[in-house]
Design a protein around this motif. Sequence first.
Motif, PDB file in Angstrom:
ATOM      1  N   ALA A  97      37.951  45.771  51.330  1.00 49.47           N
ATOM      2  CA  ALA A  97      37.995  47.119  50.764  1.00 49.47           C
ATOM      3  C   ALA A  97      39.368  47.476  50.209  1.00 49.47           C
ATOM      4  N   GLU A  98      40.427  47.042  50.890  1.00 55.35           N
ATOM      5  CA  GLU A  98      41.769  47.426  50.474  1.00 55.35           C
ATOM      6  C   GLU A  98      42.230  46.711  49.206  1.00 55.35           C
ATOM      7  N   ALA A  99      41.477  45.714  48.761  1.00 54.73           N
ATOM      8  CA  ALA A  99      41.866  44.982  47.553  1.00 54.73           C
ATOM      9  C   ALA A  99      41.604  45.781  46.284  1.00 54.73           C
ATOM     10  N   PHE A 100      40.770  46.822  46.375  1.00 53.96           N
ATOM     11  CA  PHE A 100      40.289  47.489  45.177  1.00 53.96           C
ATOM     12  C   PHE A 100      40.976  48.822  44.926  1.00 53.96           C
ATOM     13  N   ASP A 101      41.316  49.038  43.655  1.00 51.70           N
ATOM     14  CA  ASP A 101      41.920  50.293  43.209  1.00 51.70           C
ATOM     15  C   ASP A 101      40.854  51.342  42.906  1.00 51.70           C
ATOM     16  N   PHE A 102      39.603  50.906  42.753  1.00 49.59           N
ATOM     17  CA  PHE A 102      38.545  51.797  42.267  1.00 49.59           C
ATOM     18  C   PHE A 102      37.218  51.264  42.773  1.00 49.59           C
ATOM     19  N   VAL A 103      36.421  52.125  43.372  1.00 50.11           N
ATOM     20  CA  VAL A 103      35.068  51.768  43.806  1.00 50.11           C
ATOM     21  C   VAL A 103      34.145  52.914  43.412  1.00 50.11           C
ATOM     22  N   ALA A 104      33.103  52.613  42.674  1.00 51.86           N
ATOM     23  CA  ALA A 104      32.165  53.650  42.241  1.00 51.86           C
ATOM     24  C   ALA A 104      30.739  53.144  42.346  1.00 51.86           C
ATOM     25  N   GLY A 141      44.293  36.340  45.810  1.00 45.27           N
ATOM     26  CA  GLY A 141      44.826  35.581  44.691  1.00 45.27           C
ATOM     27  C   GLY A 141      44.858  36.385  43.404  1.00 45.27           C
ATOM     28  N   LEU A 142      43.798  37.142  43.153  1.00 45.41           N
ATOM     29  CA  LEU A 142      43.743  37.964  41.945  1.00 45.41           C
ATOM     30  C   LEU A 142      44.794  39.068  41.989  1.00 45.41           C
ATOM     31  N   ARG A 143      44.969  39.669  43.151  1.00 43.06           N
ATOM     32  CA  ARG A 143      46.017  40.687  43.292  1.00 43.06           C
ATOM     33  C   ARG A 143      47.388  40.050  43.080  1.00 43.06           C
ATOM     34  N   GLY A 144      47.544  38.832  43.569  1.00 43.81           N
ATOM     35  CA  GLY A 144      48.805  38.130  43.389  1.00 43.81           C
ATOM     36  C   GLY A 144      49.106  37.818  41.934  1.00 43.81           C
ATOM     37  N   MET A 145      48.075  37.802  41.105  1.00 40.40           N
ATOM     38  CA  MET A 145      48.254  37.589  39.668  1.00 40.40           C
ATOM     39  C   MET A 145      48.597  38.891  38.953  1.00 40.40           C
ATOM     40  N   GLY A 146      48.703  39.967  39.713  1.00 41.53           N
ATOM     41  CA  GLY A 146      49.073  41.259  39.140  1.00 41.53           C
ATOM     42  C   GLY A 146      47.915  42.045  38.573  1.00 41.53           C
ATOM     43  N   LEU A 147      46.692  41.669  38.912  1.00 41.40           N
ATOM     44  CA  LEU A 147      45.512  42.327  38.357  1.00 41.40           C
ATOM     45  C   LEU A 147      45.130  43.572  39.152  1.00 41.40           C
ATOM     46  N   ARG A 148      44.666  44.593  38.455  1.00 42.17           N
ATOM     47  CA  ARG A 148      44.049  45.754  39.092  1.00 42.17           C
ATOM     48  C   ARG A 148      42.563  45.439  39.255  1.00 42.17           C
ATOM     49  N   LEU A 149      42.003  45.779  40.392  1.00 40.78           N
ATOM     50  CA  LEU A 149      40.631  45.392  40.709  1.00 40.78           C
ATOM     51  C   LEU A 149      39.755  46.609  40.993  1.00 40.78           C
ATOM     52  N   GLY A 150      38.502  46.507  40.601  1.00 35.60           N
ATOM     53  CA  GLY A 150      37.561  47.581  40.876  1.00 35.60           C
ATOM     54  C   GLY A 150      36.157  47.053  41.072  1.00 35.60           C
ATOM     55  N   VAL A 151      35.282  47.921  41.594  1.00 41.17           N
ATOM     56  CA  VAL A 151      33.857  47.628  41.771  1.00 41.17           C
ATOM     57  C   VAL A 151      33.070  48.776  41.176  1.00 41.17           C
ATOM     58  N   MET A 152      32.101  48.470  40.322  1.00 43.52           N
ATOM     59  CA  MET A 152      31.179  49.467  39.823  1.00 43.52           C
ATOM     60  C   MET A 152      29.774  48.938  40.009  1.00 43.52           C
ATOM     61  N   THR A 153      28.994  49.597  40.850  1.00 40.79           N
ATOM     62  CA  THR A 153      27.652  49.151  41.188  1.00 40.79           C
ATOM     63  C   THR A 153      26.654  50.259  40.931  1.00 40.79           C
ATOM     64  N   ASN A 154      25.430  49.891  40.616  1.00 37.66           N
ATOM     65  CA  ASN A 154      24.363  50.882  40.524  1.00 37.66           C
ATOM     66  C   ASN A 154      23.779  51.212  41.885  1.00 37.66           C
ATOM     67  N   ASP A 155      24.275  50.563  42.923  1.00 37.51           N
ATOM     68  CA  ASP A 155      23.975  50.946  44.299  1.00 37.51           C
ATOM     69  C   ASP A 155      24.710  52.261  44.585  1.00 37.51           C
ATOM     70  N   SER A 156      24.514  52.828  45.764  1.00 40.46           N
ATOM     71  CA  SER A 156      25.228  54.052  46.112  1.00 40.46           C
ATOM     72  C   SER A 156      26.674  53.737  46.491  1.00 40.46           C
ATOM     73  N   ALA A 157      27.535  54.725  46.371  1.00 41.27           N
ATOM     74  CA  ALA A 157      28.928  54.558  46.790  1.00 41.27           C
ATOM     75  C   ALA A 157      29.012  54.280  48.284  1.00 41.27           C
ATOM     76  N   LEU A 158      28.144  54.932  49.072  1.00 40.31           N
ATOM     77  CA  LEU A 158      28.112  54.716  50.521  1.00 40.31           C
ATOM     78  C   LEU A 158      27.875  53.251  50.838  1.00 40.31           C
ATOM     79  N   SER A 159      26.884  52.670  50.202  1.00 42.68           N
ATOM     80  CA  SER A 159      26.559  51.266  50.436  1.00 42.68           C
ATOM     81  C   SER A 159      27.689  50.363  49.972  1.00 42.68           C
TER      82      SER A 159
END
Length: 243
Positions: free
Chosen positions: A143-150, A114-132
């Motif tokens: 996973a495919e919903a996000f433009d950026f994962v860090a 739904g958020l992608r359908g609204m034209g939004l760019r999505l990302g995740v930034m966590t203090n966990d590891s990138a692997l996790s």
Amino acid sequence: MTVLRARGVLFDKDGTLFGFEATWSAFAAETIAELAGGDAARAASLGRALGYDLAARRFHRDSPVIAGSTREVAELVAGALPGTSAEALEPWLAARAAEAPLAPAVPLAPLMEGLRGMGLRLGVMTNDSALSAEAHLLTAGIAEAFDFVAGADSGHGAKPDPAPLRAFATATGLSPAEVVMVGDSLHDLVAGRAAGMQVVGVLTGPALEADLAPHADAVLRDIGHLPDWLLSDVAAEEAREGR
């Protein structure tokens, strides 16, 4: 024409996409037991270091683990277990965390769609590891919903430093003011504010509304309410103008 409050949404992971207690409390008890090797005194020492109540099987609200990076957690564990090192523990903890049983805060796939359908760019930034982070997003099927994962180990820094949040804006070609940072901890909100972003708190982590409200543009019960928040002011303005 519909106008959104933001053009991008950057999510925290634990306590935001996934319920914190439901995902991590039982997992922490198992991990502490494994590290303690059946030694009650070692388990108690680990519980104190991690801000974890062994009897209640839950984290204290001020636990340093809640917003800490994998490296910081490794240092806490090493401090409680003589003869171990944070360098050796960090990859082990990251691999264990990647296998944690997930408890999504809301049905995630339809929300992200739904958020992608609204034209939004999505990302995740966590203090966990990138692997996790990547493992959890894959397991949740989003996973495919996000433009950026860090993660904190992705080279951008860790919250509350605003640098990793600005990295999302740069990667997506947005200005920080066009992004809303959504998280369950003060680290998330402080980092978002320092980055020049809008900030929204959610109550699916240990923090209470009273903890988050002074630092947030809004506090929502969970991320399922985010689409309505993104549109609410617009709808009110159009109603006032008779559109």
